[in-house]
Design a protein around this motif. Structure first.
Motif, mmCIF file in Angstrom:
data_model
loop_
_atom_site.group_PDB
_atom_site.id
_atom_site.type_symbol
_atom_site.label_atom_id
_atom_site.label_comp_id
_atom_site.label_asym_id
_atom_site.label_seq_id
_atom_site.Cartn_x
_atom_site.Cartn_y
_atom_site.Cartn_z
ATOM 1 N N VAL A 113 7.970 29.022 91.663
ATOM 2 C CA VAL A 113 8.566 27.914 92.415
ATOM 3 C C VAL A 113 7.540 26.814 92.658
ATOM 4 O O VAL A 113 7.866 25.621 92.578
ATOM 5 C CB VAL A 113 9.199 28.385 93.736
ATOM 6 C CG1 VAL A 113 8.147 28.746 94.783
ATOM 7 C CG2 VAL A 113 10.153 27.332 94.279
ATOM 8 N N VAL A 114 6.297 27.168 92.938
ATOM 9 C CA VAL A 114 5.276 26.139 93.173
ATOM 10 C C VAL A 114 5.025 25.351 91.889
ATOM 11 O O VAL A 114 4.910 24.118 91.921
ATOM 12 C CB VAL A 114 3.984 26.755 93.726
ATOM 13 C CG1 VAL A 114 2.856 25.727 93.745
ATOM 14 C CG2 VAL A 114 4.216 27.295 95.134
ATOM 15 N N MET A 115 4.934 26.030 90.764
ATOM 16 C CA MET A 115 4.755 25.321 89.504
ATOM 17 C C MET A 115 5.903 24.341 89.268
ATOM 18 O O MET A 115 5.692 23.191 88.844
ATOM 19 C CB MET A 115 4.666 26.317 88.349
ATOM 20 C CG MET A 115 4.514 25.658 86.983
ATOM 21 S SD MET A 115 2.945 24.779 86.769
ATOM 22 C CE MET A 115 1.914 26.135 86.224
ATOM 23 N N LYS A 116 7.119 24.774 89.563
ATOM 24 C CA LYS A 116 8.263 23.898 89.339
ATOM 25 C C LYS A 116 8.247 22.717 90.306
ATOM 26 O O LYS A 116 8.511 21.578 89.919
ATOM 27 C CB LYS A 116 9.564 24.683 89.457
ATOM 28 C CG LYS A 116 10.776 23.929 88.923
ATOM 29 C CD LYS A 116 11.892 24.860 88.545
ATOM 30 C CE LYS A 116 12.937 24.130 87.719
ATOM 31 N NZ LYS A 116 14.032 25.024 87.278
ATOM 32 N N LEU A 117 7.926 22.967 91.555
ATOM 33 C CA LEU A 117 7.848 21.881 92.529
ATOM 34 C C LEU A 117 6.745 20.892 92.158
ATOM 35 O O LEU A 117 6.927 19.674 92.273
ATOM 36 C CB LEU A 117 7.614 22.442 93.930
ATOM 37 C CG LEU A 117 8.794 23.197 94.560
ATOM 38 C CD1 LEU A 117 8.348 23.931 95.822
ATOM 39 C CD2 LEU A 117 9.946 22.243 94.882
ATOM 40 N N LEU A 118 5.603 21.400 91.736
ATOM 41 C CA LEU A 118 4.520 20.505 91.320
ATOM 42 C C LEU A 118 4.941 19.661 90.119
ATOM 43 O O LEU A 118 4.635 18.466 90.046
ATOM 44 C CB LEU A 118 3.264 21.305 90.991
ATOM 45 C CG LEU A 118 2.610 22.077 92.149
ATOM 46 C CD1 LEU A 118 1.387 22.838 91.653
ATOM 47 C CD2 LEU A 118 2.251 21.183 93.312
ATOM 48 N N ALA A 119 5.665 20.272 89.183
ATOM 49 C CA ALA A 119 6.148 19.518 88.022
ATOM 50 C C ALA A 119 7.128 18.431 88.439
ATOM 51 O O ALA A 119 7.160 17.350 87.834
ATOM 52 C CB ALA A 119 6.805 20.476 87.028
ATOM 53 N N CYS A 120 7.912 18.695 89.468
ATOM 54 C CA CYS A 120 8.876 17.698 89.945
ATOM 55 C C CYS A 120 8.179 16.552 90.681
ATOM 56 O O CYS A 120 8.480 15.378 90.458
ATOM 57 C CB CYS A 120 9.885 18.362 90.885
ATOM 58 S SG CYS A 120 10.946 19.589 90.119
ATOM 59 N N VAL A 121 7.250 16.882 91.552
ATOM 60 C CA VAL A 121 6.627 15.878 92.415
ATOM 61 C C VAL A 121 5.596 15.047 91.662
ATOM 62 O O VAL A 121 5.480 13.831 91.874
ATOM 63 C CB VAL A 121 5.985 16.550 93.640
ATOM 64 C CG1 VAL A 121 5.179 15.552 94.457
ATOM 65 C CG2 VAL A 121 7.069 17.194 94.513
ATOM 66 N N PHE A 122 4.833 15.690 90.763
ATOM 67 C CA PHE A 122 3.702 15.009 90.129
ATOM 68 C C PHE A 122 3.990 14.631 88.676
ATOM 69 O O PHE A 122 3.067 14.473 87.892
ATOM 70 C CB PHE A 122 2.455 15.888 90.226
ATOM 71 C CG PHE A 122 2.033 16.170 91.639
ATOM 72 C CD1 PHE A 122 1.357 15.213 92.379
ATOM 73 C CD2 PHE A 122 2.350 17.373 92.243
ATOM 74 C CE1 PHE A 122 0.982 15.457 93.691
ATOM 75 C CE2 PHE A 122 1.984 17.633 93.556
ATOM 76 C CZ PHE A 122 1.302 16.673 94.288
ATOM 77 N N SER A 123 5.256 14.455 88.344
ATOM 78 C CA SER A 123 5.581 14.076 86.968
ATOM 79 C C SER A 123 5.056 12.685 86.625
ATOM 80 O O SER A 123 4.867 12.358 85.451
ATOM 81 C CB SER A 123 7.094 14.125 86.757
ATOM 82 O OG SER A 123 7.755 13.236 87.642
ATOM 83 N N GLY A 124 4.795 11.840 87.637
ATOM 84 C CA GLY A 124 4.299 10.501 87.382
ATOM 85 C C GLY A 124 2.796 10.376 87.350
ATOM 86 O O GLY A 124 2.274 9.294 87.070
ATOM 87 N N GLY A 125 2.074 11.465 87.633
ATOM 88 C CA GLY A 125 0.625 11.378 87.613
ATOM 89 C C GLY A 125 -0.002 12.274 88.662
ATOM 90 O O GLY A 125 0.680 13.058 89.326
ATOM 91 N N PRO A 126 -1.310 12.172 88.848
ATOM 92 C CA PRO A 126 -2.037 13.074 89.737
ATOM 93 C C PRO A 126 -1.732 12.827 91.208
ATOM 94 O O PRO A 126 -1.177 11.806 91.595
ATOM 95 C CB PRO A 126 -3.505 12.782 89.415
ATOM 96 C CG PRO A 126 -3.503 11.392 88.888
ATOM 97 C CD PRO A 126 -2.203 11.228 88.163
ATOM 98 N N GLY A 127 -2.148 13.796 92.021
ATOM 99 C CA GLY A 127 -1.965 13.692 93.459
ATOM 100 C C GLY A 127 -2.586 14.880 94.164
ATOM 101 O O GLY A 127 -3.425 15.586 93.602
#
Length: 280
Positions: A128-142
């Motif tokens: 779930v964390v990997m998926k959430l990170l892919a959703c939130v940071f699809s535009g670049g780093p953070g």
């Protein structure tokens, strides 16, 4: 504050807004969550919080169905903290298809302690964390911020982010505690008044074990066994109380040295399972 429920709406909401600062949660927010939001907010140009109760990290006999869901109240708290985007997907939004692809963490770290007593837990967390990170940071780093109350979880996630070379800084926040020392947790709400008064015994037991490990010079397994037995006599059902190295959660190879160790515990009081840890 913008509230979105789908991945596409989240990405639209974040488009062109720069570096996200992200705090993932399962909701039923308390002061510990809000402290993470305050810590995260200056670390990015757009503050994002997710609320999602992740079925994949619950065992069949655990409290997925009864886990408190308080979205309206949580949204009000986040608005007051200056959150910019709240991502609150339903299961069908985050998992539109059965999640048959999963992230399998290193068993040397994920199958001990929590992973031993909750088999598959960290596979659910990492997925779930990997998926959430892919959703939130699809535009670049953070930056993503996690609380150290879930000590082993933070290590697992940090290793996952490193090994997948994700462009995300993992920052940790201190455990927030009630006045008597009880670590704040959404599951504290399951405790009745008598249990709540008794719950501080877990943090007290961890502190006593840490002190004994540094002062008495006895073998750690013996001290850990004594700590477990004392807590059991107080009416708890302990899973573990143990001294480990901070870096890898393995037992210390040599005599315990302050500044490198953490004592961790998990125990059930009545029907509520609590976890806590103290670095020392």
């Amino acid at each position: 504050m913008q509230i979105v429920h789908t991945i596409s709406d989240l990405r639209d909401a974040l488009a062109g807004r720069g570096r996200p600062a992200f705090v993932p949660t399962m909701g039923n927010l308390h002061d510990g969550h809000l402290a993470l939001v305050r810590q995260a907010k200056p670390l990015g140009s757009v503050m994002v919080v997710s609320i999602f109760v992740n079925r994949l990290q619950f065992l069949p006999h655990e409290d997925f169905d009864s886990y408190p869901r308080t979205l309206e109240i949580d949204a009000g708290k986040l608005h007051a903290e200056g959150c910019d985007v709240l991502f609150a997907p339903a299961e069908k939004d985050l998992y539109p298809q059965p999640q048959t692809f999963k992230v399998q963490p290193d068993p040397r770290l994920a199958d001990i302690l929590e992973g031993h007593f909750r088999p598959g837990f960290f596979t659910g967390v990492c997925t779930v964390v990997m998926k959430l990170l892919a959703c939130v940071f699809s535009g670049g780093p953070g930056t993503a911020v996690f609380g150290r109350k879930d000590y082993q979880q933070v290590l697992v996630i940090r290793r996952m982010v490193e090994q997948f070379a994700l462009p995300i800084d993992i920052v940790t926040g201190d455990t927030c505690r009630a006045g008597d020392g009880l670590a704040l947790s959404s599951r504290n709400g399951y405790l009745d008044d008598a249990e709540r008064a008794q719950a501080v015994q877990l943090s007290q037991a961890l502190r006593a074990l840490a002190d004994a490990a540094l002062q008495l010079g006895a073998s750690l397994p013996a001290l850990e066994a004594q700590a477990v037995e004392r807590l059991r006599k107080q009416g708890w059902q302990p899973d573990y109380l143990t001294v480990r190295q901070r870096a890898d959660l393995l037992p210390p190879a040599e005599a315990p040295q302050p500044g490198q160790l953490v004592v961790l515990g998990a125990a059930r009081l009545g029907g509520t399972r609590l976890i806590d840890n103290l670095e020392f």
